[in-house]
Scaffold this active site. Structure first.
Site, PDB file in Angstrom:
ATOM      1  N   ILE A  82      24.996   0.788 -21.469  1.00  0.00           N
ATOM      2  CA  ILE A  82      23.657   0.440 -21.957  1.00  0.00           C
ATOM      3  C   ILE A  82      23.758  -0.708 -22.959  1.00  0.00           C
ATOM      4  CG2 ILE A  82      21.555   1.292 -23.080  1.00  0.00           C
ATOM      5  CD1 ILE A  82      22.227   2.722 -20.397  1.00  0.00           C
ATOM      6  N   LYS A  83      22.980  -1.761 -22.685  1.00  0.00           N
ATOM      7  CA  LYS A  83      23.012  -2.939 -23.556  1.00  0.00           C
ATOM      8  C   LYS A  83      21.797  -2.881 -24.482  1.00  0.00           C
ATOM      9  CE  LYS A  83      24.306  -7.734 -22.563  1.00  0.00           C
ATOM     10  NZ  LYS A  83      24.187  -8.784 -21.540  1.00  0.00           N
ATOM     11  N   VAL A  84      22.051  -2.980 -25.774  1.00  0.00           N
ATOM     12  CA  VAL A  84      20.956  -2.942 -26.755  1.00  0.00           C
ATOM     13  C   VAL A  84      21.045  -4.169 -27.652  1.00  0.00           C
ATOM     14  CG1 VAL A  84      20.886  -0.398 -26.775  1.00  0.00           C
ATOM     15  CG2 VAL A  84      22.274  -1.589 -28.472  1.00  0.00           C
TER      16      VAL A  84
END
Ligand code: G3P
Length: 217
Positions: A82-84
Site C-alpha cells: 500500500i502506497k501512502v
C-alpha cells in the site's frame, strides 16, 4: 540493489519479468491514468506477473478513508504494497498497516527528515523522488546519501526505494550509495544493458567465428 518497474503497462512488465531481473513494480495514480485501465483490474494483473511487491496508491487524504482504501487494495493479492503519501495521515496509516503486517511504501518524500518520519512509522519502503528533486534545482542524490546515513545510524529496516529515476546515472549513483531499490521506467531498465563496445565486440566475434565454418549446435 533491487529493480522495480515504475509502470502500469502490463506488456512492459511481462517482458521485464521474463528476464528474471525484475523484483517488483510501483504504480501511482498518474501511471494508472496513463494505462487507461481499471485500477483494480490492472493491479490484479500486475500482481500475478511478478512475485515481488506491487505498490498501489491510496487517493484519500484522511486516515480513515486511507484505511478503507487500503483494505480494498490489500485484498487484491498478497504481494500488494500500500502506497501512502508523506503526510501526517499517511504516516498514521503506515503505522497502522505495518503494525498488522501489511507492506507500506511511503511516497512523495523530498527531505531526509520526512524519510526519518517514514522509518519511525515502520514503513517497508520510503520513496524519495530524485528526478523531481533535480528538476527543482535540488540534488536528488544528496537526499539519498542523507537518508542512507540516517537509516544506517539507527539501523532502520525501512528500504530506500529511489523513485522518479530518469536516467542510468541515477541508477549508478543509487547503487554506489547503497540504496535498497530503484524503481525505473522500463526504458531506463532496458537502457542499462546497452554499450557500444558490447555491440562492437559481438560483431567482431561473430565475423571471426564465421571464418571457422564451425557450429555449436
Ligand atoms: O512512482 C513515483 C515516481 O517514480 C514518479 O516519477 O518521473 O513522475 O517524477 P516521475
Amino acid at each position: 540493489m533491487k529493480f522495480f518497474a515504475d509502470t502500469a503497462d502490463t506488456a512492459e512488465i511481462e517482458e521485464l519479468a521474463a528476464t528474471g531481473l525484475l523484483d517488483g513494480v510501483t504504480t501511482n495514480p498518474s501511471l494508472i491514468a496513463k494505462s487507461g485501465r481499471d485500477f483494480m483490474e490492472v493491479t490484479r494483473e500486475i500482481c500475478a506477473l511478478v512475485d515481488g511487491p506491487v505498490s498501489a496508491e491510496v487517493v484519500a487524504l484522511d486516515h480513515e478513508t486511507m484505511m478503507k482504501e487500503a483494505e480494498t487494495l490489500r485484498k487484491i493479492a498478497d504481494n500488494v504494497c500500500i502506497k501512502v503519501p508523506l503526510t501526517i495521515d499517511g504516516l498514521k496509516t503506515c503505522k497502522a498497516l505495518t503494525g498488522d503486517g501489511t507492506m507500506v511504501n511511503v511516497t512523495l518524500c523530498f527531505s531526509a527528515n520526512q524519510a526519518l518520519l517514514a522509518a519511525k512509522a515502520g514503513a517497508t519502503f520510503v520513496s524519495p523522488f530524485v528526478g523531481r528533486h533535480d528538476d527543482n534545482g535540488f540534488d536528488g542524490m544528496e537526499l539519498i546519501r542523507d537518508i542512507r546515513l540516517i537509516y544506517d545510524n539507527y539501523l532502520f529496516d525501512t528500504e530506500i526505494l529511489v523513485a522518479s529515476v530518469r536516467h542510468a546515472t541515477h541508477v549508478l549513483e543509487s547503487a554506489r550509495i547503497g540504496a535498497d531499490v530503484a524503481t525505473m521506467p522500463p526504458a531506463v531498465i532496458k537502457g542499462l544493458v546497452k554499450h557500444v563496445l558490447t555491440d562492437k565486440g559481438i560483431e567482431g566475434f561473430l565475423a571471426d567465428w564465421a571464418k571457422t565454418g564451425q557450429k555449436i549446435v
